[in-house]
Design an enzyme around this catalytic site. Sequence first.
Site, PDB file in Angstrom:
ATOM      1  N   GLY A  69       0.605  -1.204   0.076  1.00 15.94           N
ATOM      2  CA  GLY A  69       0.094  -0.007   0.084  1.00 15.94           C
ATOM      3  C   GLY A  69       0.836   1.214   0.222  1.00 15.94           C
ATOM      4  O   GLY A  69       0.339   2.311  -0.568  1.00 15.94           O
ATOM      5  N   THR A  70       1.787   1.364   0.849  1.00 16.24           N
ATOM      6  CA  THR A  70       2.679   2.438   0.978  1.00 16.24           C
ATOM      7  C   THR A  70       3.430   2.792  -0.493  1.00 16.24           C
ATOM      8  O   THR A  70       3.424   4.136  -0.941  1.00 16.24           O
ATOM      9  CB  THR A  70       3.574   2.236   1.865  1.00 16.24           C
ATOM     10  OG1 THR A  70       2.993   2.215   3.154  1.00 16.24           O
ATOM     11  CG2 THR A  70       4.894   3.425   1.811  1.00 16.24           C
ATOM     12  N   ASN A 149      -8.494   4.219   7.948  1.00 13.11           N
ATOM     13  CA  ASN A 149      -8.008   3.143   8.736  1.00 13.11           C
ATOM     14  C   ASN A 149      -8.005   3.013  10.130  1.00 13.11           C
ATOM     15  O   ASN A 149      -7.873   2.187  10.980  1.00 13.11           O
ATOM     16  CB  ASN A 149      -6.563   2.957   8.493  1.00 13.11           C
ATOM     17  CG  ASN A 149      -5.877   4.301   8.830  1.00 13.11           C
ATOM     18  OD1 ASN A 149      -6.053   5.274   7.958  1.00 13.11           O
ATOM     19  ND2 ASN A 149      -4.707   4.408   9.441  1.00 13.11           N
ATOM     20  N   GLN A 179      -7.759  -0.238   2.914  1.00 13.10           N
ATOM     21  CA  GLN A 179      -8.939  -0.834   4.085  1.00 13.10           C
ATOM     22  C   GLN A 179     -10.300  -1.010   3.320  1.00 13.10           C
ATOM     23  O   GLN A 179     -11.015  -1.856   3.979  1.00 13.10           O
ATOM     24  CB  GLN A 179      -9.022   0.168   5.047  1.00 13.10           C
ATOM     25  CG  GLN A 179      -7.704   0.508   5.948  1.00 13.10           C
ATOM     26  CD  GLN A 179      -7.294  -0.955   6.703  1.00 13.10           C
ATOM     27  OE1 GLN A 179      -8.209  -2.060   6.801  1.00 13.10           O
ATOM     28  NE2 GLN A 179      -6.218  -0.933   7.340  1.00 13.10           N
ATOM     29  N   SER A 199      -3.476  -3.578  -0.897  1.00 17.19           N
ATOM     30  CA  SER A 199      -2.290  -3.988  -0.170  1.00 17.19           C
ATOM     31  C   SER A 199      -2.712  -5.356   0.169  1.00 17.19           C
ATOM     32  O   SER A 199      -3.937  -5.668   0.669  1.00 17.19           O
ATOM     33  CB  SER A 199      -2.085  -3.476   1.059  1.00 17.19           C
ATOM     34  OG  SER A 199      -0.915  -4.001   1.778  1.00 17.19           O
ATOM     35  N   HIS A 201      -1.667  -7.543   2.283  1.00 13.97           N
ATOM     36  CA  HIS A 201      -1.875  -8.208   3.726  1.00 13.97           C
ATOM     37  C   HIS A 201      -2.894  -7.903   4.688  1.00 13.97           C
ATOM     38  O   HIS A 201      -3.104  -8.093   5.833  1.00 13.97           O
ATOM     39  CB  HIS A 201      -0.476  -7.907   4.596  1.00 13.97           C
ATOM     40  CG  HIS A 201       0.020  -6.759   4.950  1.00 13.97           C
ATOM     41  ND1 HIS A 201      -0.274  -6.156   6.378  1.00 13.97           N
ATOM     42  CD2 HIS A 201       0.147  -5.601   4.332  1.00 13.97           C
ATOM     43  CE1 HIS A 201      -0.040  -4.868   6.327  1.00 13.97           C
ATOM     44  NE2 HIS A 201       0.129  -4.282   5.135  1.00 13.97           N
ATOM     45  N   THR A 237      12.855  -7.114 -10.382  1.00 11.01           N
ATOM     46  CA  THR A 237      12.327  -8.321 -10.477  1.00 11.01           C
ATOM     47  C   THR A 237      11.043  -8.487  -9.887  1.00 11.01           C
ATOM     48  O   THR A 237      10.796  -8.352  -8.772  1.00 11.01           O
ATOM     49  CB  THR A 237      13.366  -9.400 -10.218  1.00 11.01           C
ATOM     50  OG1 THR A 237      14.387  -9.278 -10.960  1.00 11.01           O
ATOM     51  CG2 THR A 237      12.680 -10.787 -10.497  1.00 11.01           C
ATOM     52  N   CYS A 321       1.260   1.403  11.072  1.00  9.32           N
ATOM     53  CA  CYS A 321       2.160   2.136  10.269  1.00  9.32           C
ATOM     54  C   CYS A 321       2.708   3.423  11.061  1.00  9.32           C
ATOM     55  O   CYS A 321       3.949   3.809  10.543  1.00  9.32           O
ATOM     56  CB  CYS A 321       1.758   2.430   8.845  1.00  9.32           C
ATOM     57  SG  CYS A 321       1.057   0.996   7.908  1.00  9.32           S
TER      58      CYS A 321
END
Length: 380
Positions: A69-70, A149, A179, A199, A201, A237, A321
Amino acid sequence: MIYFDNAATTCVFPEVVEAMQDAMQVTYGNPSAKHMKGIEAENKVKAAQELIAKTLRAKPKEILFTSGGTESNNTAIIGTAMANRRKGKHIITTKVEHASVYEPMYHLEEEGYEVTYLDVDSEGIVDLDQLEESIREDTILVSCMMVNNEIGAIEPIEEIAKIIKAKNPNTIFHVDAIQAYGKLPIVPKNMGIDLLSTSGHKIHGPKGIGFLYIKEGTKISPIIFGGGQQKGMRSGTENVPGIVGLAVVCEKMIGKNYENAEKIREVKEYFQERIKEIEDIKDNSGKAPHVASISFKKLRSEVLLHALEDREIYVSSGSACSSNKKQAVSGTLNAIALSDEFKDGTLRFSFSIENTKEEVDETIKALKELVPMLRRFVRK
């Protein structure tokens, strides 16, 4: 153990781990290699791109894989600013954004860009009149999260998009959906969204993988340079195991018409009913299915958090975060004008498909014991 910090991160589903293990041990070639092992890996990436694109009714070429996400937010904001700086240097965002949005904004201000920060109401919803007044001829970008969030407020994304495009059709609209993706239906083209960040996770996928939806024709520059992978938009990669795992979890969380999200909502709403049994609390929660923000009067959030941790109940005092930042009260809680007697005692309880009502019952039982005891030790 009870884990109610799913807005920070989620456990990885077993089938995701299995798919990733295969990608690491069987289809482990470099997707840029011209031999068969490379082609196998490249095909895995393409298949994942196609599957993820379908969840947004988008085109595979509109999906750019990132490290999460960042990076997605940074690419959207800085990449758009760089690509469109000749058209203008005015950007609009809100006062309740995640650090991965407002930190790039601060950086751009240092580079000579002008940023307007929109107010929100007591529920965390952006001021639409202020938005309309703020859009100018030189406004190149508007960035707004879909789900907050910290409190779970759902922003009126479609209304925001209509206001933007009516006032300045050339303004690019970026949505932080980190979110929201997997919990709310999202079709970028129907909603007027040009850029959308996600994101892995947050939805039971692996850490270190996410994607940025880039609407075809949107002018944006890369911010990572090197080998020219992903058509030059993001060199490096490709994280094949992460991409494969992300595709598996996207299909599981979104492929069933968001049935999982509704199950999560049931647990959250049950929690909201049970938490009323605790005296002197304030429920700041928005309408997102998974986030509940509760303020406990005249308590410090970290004290209560660690008291719950001692009982193996894991919650958060805010965004994971930004938890290492020296900031006493979050920007969101200030922006919604939460009174001082509640600010310091705010906890975030966030739920997943793994959580149950029985876990809620155990948590309420613990809170009923801990809150009165801790309040007795508060300095008056």
